[in-house]
Design a protein around this motif. Structure first.
Motif, PDB file in Angstrom:
ATOM      1  N   LEU A   1      -3.467  89.768  35.590  1.00 10.95           N
ATOM      2  CA  LEU A   1      -4.376  88.610  34.605  1.00 10.95           C
ATOM      3  C   LEU A   1      -5.086  88.626  34.282  1.00 10.95           C
ATOM      4  O   LEU A   1      -5.984  89.849  34.409  1.00 10.95           O
ATOM      5  N   HIS A   2      -5.044  88.933  32.812  1.00 10.55           N
ATOM      6  CA  HIS A   2      -6.846  89.485  31.506  1.00 10.55           C
ATOM      7  C   HIS A   2      -6.973  88.503  31.053  1.00 10.55           C
ATOM      8  O   HIS A   2      -5.906  87.496  30.750  1.00 10.55           O
ATOM      9  N   LEU A   3      -8.382  88.401  31.201  1.00 10.88           N
ATOM     10  CA  LEU A   3      -9.291  87.018  29.887  1.00 10.88           C
ATOM     11  C   LEU A   3      -8.940  87.749  28.576  1.00 10.88           C
ATOM     12  O   LEU A   3      -8.720  89.321  28.104  1.00 10.88           O
TER      13      LEU A   3
ATOM     14  N   GLU B   1       5.546  86.069  30.996  1.00 12.94           N
ATOM     15  CA  GLU B   1       3.702  86.241  30.333  1.00 12.94           C
ATOM     16  C   GLU B   1       3.463  85.342  30.307  1.00 12.94           C
ATOM     17  O   GLU B   1       4.502  83.856  29.083  1.00 12.94           O
ATOM     18  N   VAL B   2       3.070  84.248  31.007  1.00 15.56           N
ATOM     19  CA  VAL B   2       2.260  82.954  30.831  1.00 15.56           C
ATOM     20  C   VAL B   2       0.772  83.027  30.287  1.00 15.56           C
ATOM     21  O   VAL B   2      -0.217  83.662  30.905  1.00 15.56           O
ATOM     22  N   HIS B   3       0.595  81.932  29.180  1.00 18.25           N
ATOM     23  CA  HIS B   3      -0.982  82.182  28.480  1.00 18.25           C
ATOM     24  C   HIS B   3      -1.223  81.346  28.974  1.00 18.25           C
ATOM     25  O   HIS B   3      -0.714  80.015  28.374  1.00 18.25           O
ATOM     26  N   ALA B   4      -2.457  81.057  30.202  1.00 22.78           N
ATOM     27  CA  ALA B   4      -2.792  79.533  30.300  1.00 22.78           C
ATOM     28  C   ALA B   4      -4.398  79.647  29.713  1.00 22.78           C
ATOM     29  O   ALA B   4      -4.714  80.351  30.464  1.00 22.78           O
ATOM     30  N   GLN B   5      -4.280  78.074  29.178  1.00 20.19           N
ATOM     31  CA  GLN B   5      -5.784  78.232  28.545  1.00 20.19           C
ATOM     32  C   GLN B   5      -7.168  78.067  29.959  1.00 20.19           C
ATOM     33  O   GLN B   5      -6.809  76.818  30.353  1.00 20.19           O
ATOM     34  N   VAL B   6      -7.783  78.237  30.087  1.00 15.40           N
ATOM     35  CA  VAL B   6      -9.219  77.937  30.841  1.00 15.40           C
ATOM     36  C   VAL B   6      -9.504  76.467  30.420  1.00 15.40           C
ATOM     37  O   VAL B   6      -9.883  76.607  29.645  1.00 15.40           O
TER      38      VAL B   6
ATOM     39  N   MET C   1      -5.940  82.881  30.087  1.00  7.25           N
ATOM     40  CA  MET C   1      -6.055  83.586  31.159  1.00  7.25           C
ATOM     41  C   MET C   1      -4.062  84.653  30.509  1.00  7.25           C
ATOM     42  O   MET C   1      -3.151  83.440  30.572  1.00  7.25           O
ATOM     43  N   GLU C   2      -3.887  85.793  30.127  1.00  7.05           N
ATOM     44  CA  GLU C   2      -1.884  86.157  29.935  1.00  7.05           C
ATOM     45  C   GLU C   2      -2.249  86.916  31.463  1.00  7.05           C
ATOM     46  O   GLU C   2      -2.558  87.022  32.309  1.00  7.05           O
ATOM     47  N   ILE C   3      -1.311  85.647  32.317  1.00  6.63           N
ATOM     48  CA  ILE C   3      -0.674  85.989  33.496  1.00  6.63           C
ATOM     49  C   ILE C   3       0.870  86.759  33.689  1.00  6.63           C
ATOM     50  O   ILE C   3       2.047  86.209  33.050  1.00  6.63           O
ATOM     51  N   VAL C   4       1.450  88.424  34.019  1.00  2.58           N
ATOM     52  CA  VAL C   4       2.026  88.884  33.661  1.00  2.58           C
ATOM     53  C   VAL C   4       2.852  88.762  34.862  1.00  2.58           C
ATOM     54  O   VAL C   4       2.178  88.666  35.857  1.00  2.58           O
ATOM     55  N   SER C   5       4.160  88.668  35.104  1.00  2.00           N
ATOM     56  CA  SER C   5       4.738  88.958  36.057  1.00  2.00           C
ATOM     57  C   SER C   5       5.249  90.124  36.311  1.00  2.00           C
ATOM     58  O   SER C   5       6.127  90.784  35.199  1.00  2.00           O
ATOM     59  N   GLU C   6       6.037  90.023  37.648  1.00  2.00           N
ATOM     60  CA  GLU C   6       7.663  91.580  37.698  1.00  2.00           C
ATOM     61  C   GLU C   6       8.666  90.939  36.790  1.00  2.00           C
ATOM     62  O   GLU C   6       8.798  90.073  37.545  1.00  2.00           O
ATOM     63  N   PRO C   7       8.827  92.079  36.801  1.00  2.09           N
ATOM     64  CA  PRO C   7      10.306  91.913  36.133  1.00  2.09           C
ATOM     65  C   PRO C   7      11.548  91.485  37.909  1.00  2.09           C
ATOM     66  O   PRO C   7      12.352  92.071  38.020  1.00  2.09           O
TER      67      PRO C   7
END
Lengths: 493, 483
Positions: B130-132, B18-23, B160-166
């Motif tokens: 991906l969610h805000l 889960e990556v948190h990316a600052q917009v 933006m929280e970008i969630v990957s599949e496992p």
């Protein structure tokens, strides 16, 4: 100059424009009235200096021919509206010492139109209550008393949560007051004190700068002594606000112009589900009288059905506490208001919130936290939202066969301070007729319709289509005319 | 498949990120306050960010646009209706007592990221969503012996929280995932990807299993702030879990922290202590509805992304997938390369960029944007090789001088007199002198010791200070030695 405090807003505007008196004179009279009604415990903060300064500015504007629609009219502000530089408490200990550095949109609109602020009035803590007995500043006493006219026994609640607003308007210590209504908090106290109160359609008035109780239900509105005054004040209060995402971008009608007196041909819906068990006969009788008045004025009563009414109260007491539990999380002692130190962050929270919030607020926070918890969310919150949709659909369906709905404002007459206070459920039942209107986001209005056998006021409620406050006001005025409610409370400024 | 060898057999690691990316945005997600990094504490805070009574959130349209742009860059579904929810928990740097996030209906749905692995191969990893959401403020525990200070500058900044599949199975894949995601975000201009400043942070979910078996119980390692730490944390955590399982224990689902001084993961809170966030739709915000045309407009303005660029470099410039991958990893590098390669031999350009230039930059700790050798000047150097003004060997020397001084190749060649000698007369006389001085070696060569040819070339080049055209030297020397 007691006679100046007896005027309606419309009369006062007339007098001001005819130069019968000045805004300063009108305000001075009301400052005197404000002091005279201190036994009601209605004003939390009196702002006489600010009031006189605003009045002087108003007179100057009027002299230049720049008077606004409410110029020079002294009003009271429910202490839930943030007012710049003036303490705002929400009647809670937790906001002790909080002075907002900003002005709520609704009050800013009122000042823009020339209104004069007398002070901030009492309410149930965070607007949670139906009797104005949960305030940290103490309960508000109704200027009305049961029994022999003319004697004031200081016994009766003014209703709530806008109890201070209702009390000062009824006691002639303000020409009008702002209220907020989440489940009936304008209409029920208006009904209990013999004044007019409107909760407009959700989205009409900006919620920006109003301390939130339940965001999806909260709506500000005017409390006045006549329907015409309500129309004047409502127009100034509402309007689109880009700072509130739920505010509706719609033109504000000239509500006063809607008061044509002509309701011929209007279909008035009478919901059969509102004939609840245990409702006093006199309220039932008043309701029938209301139907007859409207019929006599040319309207056509129609029986309607709102089948999900019986679930409304339960749904409300899930949705409102759920939102409240989250809305009130910001009162943590960290940034503003009262802080009670502790040895750890959790202790600081516990001490601050334990001491800062009263019993009823704590009760609703706990209920709200519970209904949103994992494993209970679906059974409570989600279910309540579904009920809410059904209730909205009930009204949509009903408005296919009627133009406005008539009900009693409350199923009971004003009660004594101390009654119901040990039984929250009994207290909650007072909101049974008003709550569905908030759940559906519709405009609702209480109009004084008569006195009960004990000499206390009773109100009738009108419910309108979304954004059709104009019909509401027009019909409200018809009731006002027919009821000819001239009774005054035994305690007045 | 790459497995980890345990005491009792092979294990497979399963990783999701889960990556948190600052917009990248001048203003916060729900307020107009500024977002500059490194400002005075509490200098970029509106009453909304500080959750004053009666304050309300208003969505920042640009942040929504950035999220949609990112979704499109991840080849993901854009949800035309999404909902903001409140995630409720108490903390001193969370002024509202809840974070506005998206729970059940995120703005972006399923997408994918193609990983470029070190061996030049590719592997696709699924993006779940991906969610805000809003960032929280910062608690400063080291400013006072008993108090905590709160800085709300970051409170309300859009993430933006970008969630990957496992989908990942090795720490290298996880590293490649973060690198590739960061690259895409930078290409899009939606996040600066600066992990040291915290504008990109990773939560790593790790579990282990026997090959072919269902997923094991996972642990989440929170807030890992570099790619190296992500990889180290996975390695450590997998070993830890395998050890427990091989000793007959079981994994507790829990949240852990990566200790950057001891290089271990530590338990932060167990499942029992996990927060009940009491998510519910934020009643202050209406559902977010997007117009399909608006999304299409954004799609039309998307830049060429690394995967497409890589394919084009392989196709147009005939680069190896590895070289192409290295070049496109950063947009600035790819742009630099394209400038150098324009009108020149692309293979040569690629060699100079990935070899000498990247080597020199690496050694001096400079980014490509700070390179003393501009793309135009490196192109100039290659031109000098191509037209035989200098040899490839001299070019290395010229490059070093360029890197030091920032001067143009031609100026350095001129100043240092490094122009290649193509005058056959001069070369001939050098050769004659070398042959005369080494008569014995000439005799040996002529009697069949071919290997000595290289010796003569070296001597001639030495005599000409490397400036002789190597091809001419070869030609004339061959003729003369044959006698």
């Amino acid at each position: 100059m007691a006679e100046l405090t007896r005027l309606t807003m419309a009369q006062a505007l007339d007098g001001l424009s005819k130069k019968d008196f000045t805004a300063v004179e009108l305000t001075e009279a009301h400052v005197g009235a404000m002091e005279a009604v201190r036994p009601l415990n209605a004003y939390i903060t009196e702002t006489p200096d600010q009031a006189l300064e605003m009045a002087r500015a108003s007179d100057a504007r009027r002299a230049k021919g720049e008077a606004g629609p409410m110029d020079g009219l002294p009003i009271a502000v429910k202490d839930l509206f943030c007012t710049k530089g003036v303490a705002t408490t929400a009647a809670s200990r937790i906001l002790e010492g909080f002075v907002p550095p900003y002005e709520s949109t609704v009050t800013a609109n009122l000042w823009r139109d020339g209104a004069v602020m007398l002070g901030k009035v009492n309410l149930d803590e965070f607007a949670m209550g139906s009797a104005n007995i949960t305030s940290h500043h103490g309960e508000v006493v109704s200027p009305w008393s049961p029994g022999a006219p003319g004697s004031w026994s200081r016994r009766i609640v003014p209703g709530g949560s806008s109890g201070g607003s209702a009390a000062v308007v009824a006691a002639r210590a303000a020409l009008g007051a702002t209220g907020t209504d989440t489940g009936g908090s304008i209409r029920q106290p208006a009904g209990y004190t013999g004044i007019v109160g409107i909760k407009p359609t959700y989205g009409r008035c900006s919620r920006w700068g109003v301390v939130a109780y339940a965001s999806s239900l909260d709506q500000a509105g005017p409390m006045t002594r006549t329907v015409e005054d309500a129309a004047i004040m409502l127009r100034s209060m509402c309007g689109f606000d880009p700072k509130d995402s739920t505010s509706v971008d719609m033109a504000v009608p000239d509500f006063r112009a809607a008061l044509t007196g002509d309701i011929r041909g209007l279909r008035v819906g009478i919901p059969r589900e509102y004939r609840v068990d245990g409702m006093p006969a006199e309220i039932e009788a008043l309701w029938s009288r209301g139907v007859e008045w409207l019929k006599a004025a040319g309207a056509e009563p129609v029986e309607i059905s709102l089948p999900h009414t019986k679930y409304a109260l339960a749904a409300y007491y899930i949705v409102a506490p759920a939102e409240a539990s989250s809305n009130l999380a910001r009162y943590d002692g960290v940034r503003f208001g009262r802080r009670v130190e502790g040895g750890s962050l959790n202790e600081l929270y516990e001490n601050t919130r334990g001491e800062g919030f009263g019993k009823e607020v704590q009760r609703r926070i706990l209920i709200g936290t519970y209904v949103l918890s994992a494993g209970y969310y679906d059974a409570y919150y989600l279910k309540a939202q579904k009920v809410r949709t059904r209730i909205k659909q009930d009204f949509d369906e009903a408005f296919r066969s009627c133009d406005v709905i008539l009900t009693p404002t409350a199923p009971s007459t004003p009660f004594a301070i101390g009654d119901n206070s040990d039984d929250p459920v009994q207290m909650y039942l007072n909101d049974v007729f008003t709550v569905p209107v908030n759940l559906a986001g519709l405009p609702g209005m209480s109009v004084p319709a008569g006195l009960g056998g004990d000499g206390l006021p009773l109100g009738l409620q009108l419910i309108g289509r979304p954004f059709d406050e104009e019909t509401l006001l027009r019909v409200g005025q018809a009731i006002e005319t027919a009821a000819n409610f001239t009774a005054t409370p035994p305690f007045m400024a | 498949m790459s497995y980890i060898q345990g005491e009792t057999g092979d294990w497979e690691i399963v990783i999701g990120l889960e990556v948190h990316a600052q917009v990248i945005s001048n203003a916060k997600l729900f307020s107009g306050a500024a977002t500059d990094f490194g400002s005075e504490p509490n200098s970029q805070v509106s009453f909304v960010d500080a959750a004053f009574p009666g304050m309300l959130p208003v969505i920042n349209a640009f942040c929504v646009e950035q999220a949609v742009r990112t979704g499109l860059g991840l080849k993901a579904e854009i949800n035309l209706q999404s909902v903001f929810d409140r995630k409720n928990y108490f903390y001193a740097d969370l002024p509202q007592g809840y974070q506005i996030s998206q729970f059940q209906q995120p703005i972006v749905g399923k997408g994918e990221i193609v990983l470029d692995l070190p061996d030049g191969s590719s592997r696709t990893v699924g993006v779940t969503r991906l969610h805000l959401e809003q960032d929280a403020g910062k608690s400063l525990h080291d400013q006072h012996p008993s108090k905590t200070y709160i800085d709300l500058n970051r409170s309300g900044v859009a993430l933006m929280e970008i969630v990957s599949e496992p989908d990942m199975r090795t720490s290298e894949e996880a590293g490649a995932y973060v690198r590739k995601l960061r690259s895409i975000l930078r290409y899009l201009g939606t996040c600066d990807g600066n992990m040291e400043e915290g504008s990109m942070r990773c939560d790593v979910n790790v579990s282990v299993r026997r090959p072919g078996e269902p997923f094991g119980t996972r642990c989440e390692i929170k807030n890992v702030n570099s790619i190296r730490f992500v990889m180290q944390a996975i390695e450590y955590e997998a070993r830890r879990q395998i050890e427990i399982l091989e000793e007959g224990g079981k994994i507790d689902q829990e949240t852990r922290l990566w200790d950057t001084t001891k290089f271990v993961t530590r338990s932060m809170r167990s499942k029992e202590e996990a927060h009940d966030y009491r998510y519910f739709p934020d009643p202050d915000l209406l559902p977010l509805e997007l117009e399909p045309e608006w999304v299409e407009d954004i799609k039309r303005t998307l830049p060429e992304l690394p995967d497409d660029k890589k394919a084009r470099f392989i196709q147009d410039f005939k680069l190896s997938p590895y070289d192409a991958g290295v070049l496109v990893a950063e947009k600035a590098r790819a742009d630099y390369f394209e400038t150098v390669a324009k009108g020149r031999d692309p293979k040569m350009a690629a060699n100079w960029v990935t070899g000498d230039l990247f080597g020199a930059l690496n050694k001096s700790g400079k980014d490509i944007e700070e390179s003393p050798v501009t793309a135009e000047n490196l192109g100039g150097l290659i031109d000098l090789i191509a037209d035989n003004t200098i040899s490839g060997r001299i070019a290395k020397e010229v490059f070093e001088a360029m890197f030091e001084t920032g001067e143009k190749a031609a100026d350095i060649v001129e100043k240092k007199g490094l122009r290649q000698v193509t005058d056959t007369g001069a070369i001939e006389s050098s050769i004659d002198a070398v042959m005369a001085a080494n008569a014995d070696k000439v005799a040996e060569f002529r009697s069949g010791k071919d290997k000595l040819f290289g010796f003569f070339v070296g001597q001639v080049m030495k005599a000409t200070q490397g400036k002789a055209n190597p091809a001419l030297v070869n030609e004339i020397l061959t003729a003369k030695l044959k006698g």
